[in-house]
Design a protein around this motif. Structure first.
Motif, PDB file in Angstrom:
ATOM      1  N   HIS A   3       2.252  -8.949  -1.751  1.00 22.50           N
ATOM      2  CA  HIS A   3       1.201  -7.997  -1.395  1.00 22.50           C
ATOM      3  C   HIS A   3      -0.172  -8.470  -1.873  1.00 22.50           C
ATOM      4  CE1 HIS A   3      -1.280  -4.436  -1.603  1.00 22.50           C
ATOM      5  NE2 HIS A   3      -1.359  -4.624  -2.892  1.00 22.50           N
ATOM      6  N   HIS A  29       1.881  -6.955   7.922  1.00 19.87           N
ATOM      7  CA  HIS A  29       2.013  -6.355   6.593  1.00 19.87           C
ATOM      8  C   HIS A  29       1.528  -4.899   6.615  1.00 19.87           C
ATOM      9  CE1 HIS A  29       2.006  -5.927   2.259  1.00 19.87           C
ATOM     10  NE2 HIS A  29       0.717  -5.620   2.281  1.00 19.87           N
ATOM     11  N   CYS A  34       2.295  -0.750   3.935  1.00 17.88           N
ATOM     12  CA  CYS A  34       1.718  -0.901   2.592  1.00 17.88           C
ATOM     13  C   CYS A  34       0.528   0.057   2.439  1.00 17.88           C
ATOM     14  CB  CYS A  34       1.259  -2.334   2.362  1.00 17.88           C
ATOM     15  SG  CYS A  34       0.456  -2.554   0.771  1.00 17.88           S
ATOM     16  N   CYS A  37      -2.833  -1.483   0.942  1.00 15.97           N
ATOM     17  CA  CYS A  37      -3.640  -2.254   1.885  1.00 15.97           C
ATOM     18  C   CYS A  37      -4.298  -1.352   2.932  1.00 15.97           C
ATOM     19  CB  CYS A  37      -2.804  -3.341   2.551  1.00 15.97           C
ATOM     20  SG  CYS A  37      -2.492  -4.748   1.448  1.00 15.97           S
TER      21      CYS A  37
HETATM   22 ZN   LIG Z   1      -0.338  -4.663   0.828  1.00 15.54          ZN
END
Ligand SMILES: [Zn+2]
Lengths: 341, 201
Positions: A3, A29, A34, A37
């Motif tokens: 990450h 991703h 996530c 993010c």
């Molecule tokens: Zn991430």
């Protein structure tokens, strides 16, 4: 990849400074959910959106206002006078619009099990294609909203970038390209879904008001409902189709709902064919079975709904070959697209 | 049908989502208000990217056409209506820069060497005079001014000219890592300095 490495690239993404492959990897991703993010992207994007306020201000030319207002009212008047049916035909600049446009669907074929596997296996074996990615995604709606704008941009860039694709890094980026393409398309699809549903509702109202006298409209509506139902299915499998041999620039995908055994097929940049040839889609189990013929339209796109797929659990690949008009019970021509589940 | 906020044109710093929604649904007056509130910042952006007033005006035509075709797709969860329009304008602007580059034209233009800068300076005061927008403009100009020149330059090449970090490194003859770091540091600093301006209230 960890990450942390993605997090590093979020600010670059927000100002559009990432390379294509990096963008796509980050988008995957993001789609994986996530939250860190996502939050970072939201803030950096908001910051990027402030940058123009740092420029010395300029007023738009006075005549531009009149021009834009006039174009707007013309366009508005046109859509009003032709009613709801016109809206459906408006070019939305995406494959979904093609798919939903009247006449966009080809009748599907039944499956013919009496087909030899050998021909296809030889063809497949002869082709040195790299690993294909299977991805089965259930995408949360809120994730979609956050990356949707970026992905729509991405979709256009991918189309532009395809033309400039060079041989270098091709091996490495092939895999990433597919991931990016696939998620990009699914995002775009979901984004358009809301619009289209609204239009379908309008059409339905329209039909109801007309006393249901128009059977063409009814047919079109039934087709759309079927597509939309498939798009809404909770775990649609996405199968990327990659171009081979003479169709390197081609691509496509299949959205495949195991529970109803239906699939949407869409391909683009397909080489134009002489009038006596057609594209034929094959589901490959222990042997290839035809999933229908799909003549390319003038935009070198081909698409359609496939019903009654054979035992979905047994399908390992999809392939598209060039066949004489009307199709053949087994593949005889060159295979242009291939995708693995 | 009465529309909320129909009486006064907001500035681009405070366009309500309802105005965009009304404009996208075909409300002529809402559309005019949306244009008045946002055309200046969008034209400023388009001109910076394209360096040509006619082409910038052309780009705005496309953007506003997209608003009435696709405005229904705007989602408030993703940012303000103005942020959405700015993203749309930048994205269409980059499409134009790319097709220009593909045709062998100038790949990028900066305002310094463009006659457009002087020409536009005579346009006089307009919506940018509105308080909220002026405050925002001051804050962003100040925040950018506090960045080292190298960071500012890297951000501008990416944002306004659509260059990737690799292309920026080539252009400036700097190592790739240096460019990435400049962009990241610059964005981090702006995010902190401008927090009160971008954070959702
Ligand atoms: Zn991430």
């Amino acid at each position: 990849m960890a990450h942390e490495q993605f997090e590093e690239s979020v600010p670059l993404y927000a100002v559009g400074a990432l390379e294509k492959a990096e963008r796509q990897v980050l988008e995957v991703h993001l789609l994986s959910g996530c939250t860190a993010c996502h939050a970072a992207l939201k803030s950096y994007s908001a910051v990027a959106g402030l940058l123009p306020y740092g420029l010395p201000p300029h007023l738009a030319p006075v005549e531009l206002r009149a021009g834009i207002m006039e174009a707007r009212s013309k366009s508005h008047a046109r859509s009003e006078s032709h009613g709801a049916a016109v809206k459906i035909q408006e070019p939305a600049g995406s494959w979904l619009a093609d798919m939903l446009s009247p006449g966009g669907l080809r009748p599907s074929w039944g499956f013919n099990p009496a087909v030899s596997l050998a021909a296809v296996l030889i063809a497949i074996g002869a082709i040195a294609y790299s690993a294909y990615l299977r991805s089965q995604m259930t995408i949360e709606q809120d994730q979609i909203l956050q990356v949707q704008t970026a992905l729509q941009e991405e979709h256009q860039r991918i189309a532009a970038a395809q033309q400039h694709l060079t041989a270098q890094h091709q091996e490495l980026s092939a895999l990433r390209d597919q991931v990016g393409f696939q998620t990009g398309e699914v995002e775009q699809l979901k984004a358009e879904l809301a619009d289209r549903e609204e239009q379908v509702d309008q059409l339905q109202t329209h039909v109801a008001q007309q006393g249901g006298g128009n059977s063409e409209l009814h047919k079109a509506l039934a087709q759309r409902d079927e597509i939309l139902a498939l798009l809404r299915a909770p775990d649609v499998t996405v199968v990327s189709l990659a171009g081979l041999l003479d169709a390197k620039a081609a691509g496509g995908f299949i959205l495949f709902d195991r529970s109803t055994q239906k699939a949407l097929f869409y391909a683009f940049n397909m080489p134009a064919l002489p009038p006596d040839k057609t594209y034929q889609l094959w589901a490959i189990l222990d042997k290839p079975v035809s999933a229908g013929v799909f003549p390319p339209d003038h935009g070198q796109k081909t698409r359609g709904m496939v019903r009654g797929l054979p035992d979905p659990a047994k399908i390992t690949k999809f392939a598209v070959s060039v066949e004489p008009s009307g199709g053949r019970p087994q593949p005889t021509g060159a295979i242009y697209l291939m995708g693995q589940l | 049908m009465a529309q909320p906020e129909a009486s006064q044109t907001p500035s681009s710093a405070s366009v309500p989502s309802s105005l965009l929604a009304a404009a996208a649904k075909g409300d002529q007056q809402a559309f005019a208000q949306l244009y008045d509130a946002t055309s200046s910042i969008l034209f400023t952006l388009a001109l910076r990217m394209l360096g040509d007033r006619d082409e910038a005006a052309d780009l705005l035509q496309d953007v506003y056409a997209e608003v009435w075709r696709k405005g229904a797709r705007y989602d408030p969860a993703r940012g303000t209506p103005t942020a959405w329009l700015i993203t749309l304008t930048r994205s269409r602007g980059i499409d134009r820069l790319r097709s220009r580059a593909a045709k062998g034209g100038r790949a990028s233009v900066s305002l310094e060497d463009s006659p457009a800068a002087e020409q536009a300076a005579g346009d006089g005061p307009g919506p940018l005079d509105q308080y909220a927008e002026r405050e925002l403009s001051t804050a962003v100009t100040k925040a950018l001014g506090e960045l080292p020149d190298a960071q500012q330059q890297a951000l501008e090449l990416a944002y306004y000219e659509g260059l990737s970090h690799t292309e920026i490194a080539d252009r400036l003859k700097q190592p790739l890592g240096t460019i990435k770091t400049r962009i990241k540091l610059g964005m981090d600093k702006l995010r902190t300095t401008l927090q009160s301006h971008w954070e959702p209230r």
